[in-house]
Design an enzyme around this catalytic site. Structure first.
Site, short mmCIF file in Angstrom:
data_model
loop_
_atom_site.label_atom_id
_atom_site.label_comp_id
_atom_site.label_asym_id
_atom_site.label_seq_id
_atom_site.Cartn_x
_atom_site.Cartn_y
_atom_site.Cartn_z
N HIS A 70 0.84 -1.19 0.00
CA HIS A 70 0.00 0.00 0.00
C HIS A 70 0.88 1.24 0.00
O HIS A 70 2.04 1.20 0.41
CB HIS A 70 -0.92 -0.01 1.22
CG HIS A 70 -1.99 -1.06 1.14
ND1 HIS A 70 -2.96 -1.20 2.10
CD2 HIS A 70 -2.24 -2.01 0.20
CE1 HIS A 70 -3.76 -2.19 1.77
NE2 HIS A 70 -3.34 -2.70 0.62
N GLU A 72 0.97 3.99 1.80
CA GLU A 72 1.53 4.44 3.07
C GLU A 72 2.62 3.50 3.58
O GLU A 72 3.60 3.94 4.18
CB GLU A 72 0.43 4.64 4.13
CG GLU A 72 -0.39 3.42 4.46
CD GLU A 72 -1.60 3.21 3.56
OE1 GLU A 72 -2.68 2.94 4.10
OE2 GLU A 72 -1.47 3.29 2.31
N CYS A 98 -6.06 1.14 5.57
CA CYS A 98 -6.66 -0.12 6.02
C CYS A 98 -6.19 -0.39 7.45
O CYS A 98 -5.31 0.31 7.96
CB CYS A 98 -6.25 -1.26 5.09
SG CYS A 98 -4.51 -1.75 5.22
N CYS A 101 -2.27 -1.16 7.68
CA CYS A 101 -1.42 0.02 7.54
C CYS A 101 -1.58 0.97 8.72
O CYS A 101 -0.63 1.67 9.09
CB CYS A 101 -1.70 0.73 6.22
SG CYS A 101 -1.08 -0.19 4.79
#
Length: 142
Positions: A70, A72, A98, A101
Site C-alpha cells: 500500500h 503508506e 486499512c 497500515c
C-alpha cells in the site's frame, strides 16, 4: 478545527499525494502518500509491487496480488531506510488507511493523517482515532 493557512497546506499536500499516486501501475486503484514533517516532504509512496518484482499489481482475474504494498507502507518503508524520522509527522494519503497500515502508521510516530477518499472498511481510521492520532477527511476535486 483546522486554521485557514493549515487547510491550504493540507489541500496542497493532498493534491501532491494524488499526483504521486498516478505513478502507480495498479489498474484497480492508484493511491499516493506523502509524509510531511516541519513543512518538508520527507517521504512519498504509491501502491505497487516490491522492488525487483514485475509492475503488475493484479492477477489474470483482476484481483490484487497479495504482495502489493500500500502507498503508506511504501512511504513509511522509505522513511525507515533513510536518516529521517516520521515521529511527529503528518501522512497525506488519497485513500484512508486499512487496518494493517494503520498499525504501521501508529508505530511510526505519525501524529496526523489527512486523507481524500474513504476506504470501504473504516476500522483503520477507527484504530487511528483510538490511538490518539488526529485524522482529517478532506475530499478534494481532482
Amino acid at each position: 478545527m483546522v486554521s485557514g493557512k493549515q487547510l491550504k497546506y493540507d489541500q496542497a499536500y493532498l493534491r501532491m499525494a494524488y499526483e504521486w499516486g498516478k505513478l502507480s501501475y495498479c489498474e484497480r486503484r492508484q493511491v499516493g502518500a506523502i509524509v510531511v514533517k516541519d513543512r518538508m516532504i520527507i517521504s512519498d509512496g504509491y501502491n505497487g509491487t516490491p522492488s525487483g518484482f514485475e509492475n503488475f499489481c493484479e492477477d489474470e482475474e483482476g484481483y490484487t496480488k497479495w504482495y502489493v504494498l500500500h502507498a503508506e507502507a511504501n512511504a513509511l518503508s522509505k522513511v525507515a531506510a533513510s536518516t529521517q524520522s516520521s515521529k511527529g509527522a503528518t501522512l497525506y494519503i488519497t485513500l484512508s488507511p486499512c487496518k494493517e497500515c494503520s498499525k504501521l502508521i501508529h508505530q511510526s510516530g505519525i501524529v496526523r493523517v489527512v486523507y481524500r477518499d474513504a476506504y470501504r472498511d473504516a476500522s483503520g481510521v477507527d484504530f487511528l482515532v483510538k490511538a490518539g492520532i488526529e485524522v482529517l477527511h478532506l475530499p478534494l476535486d481532482s
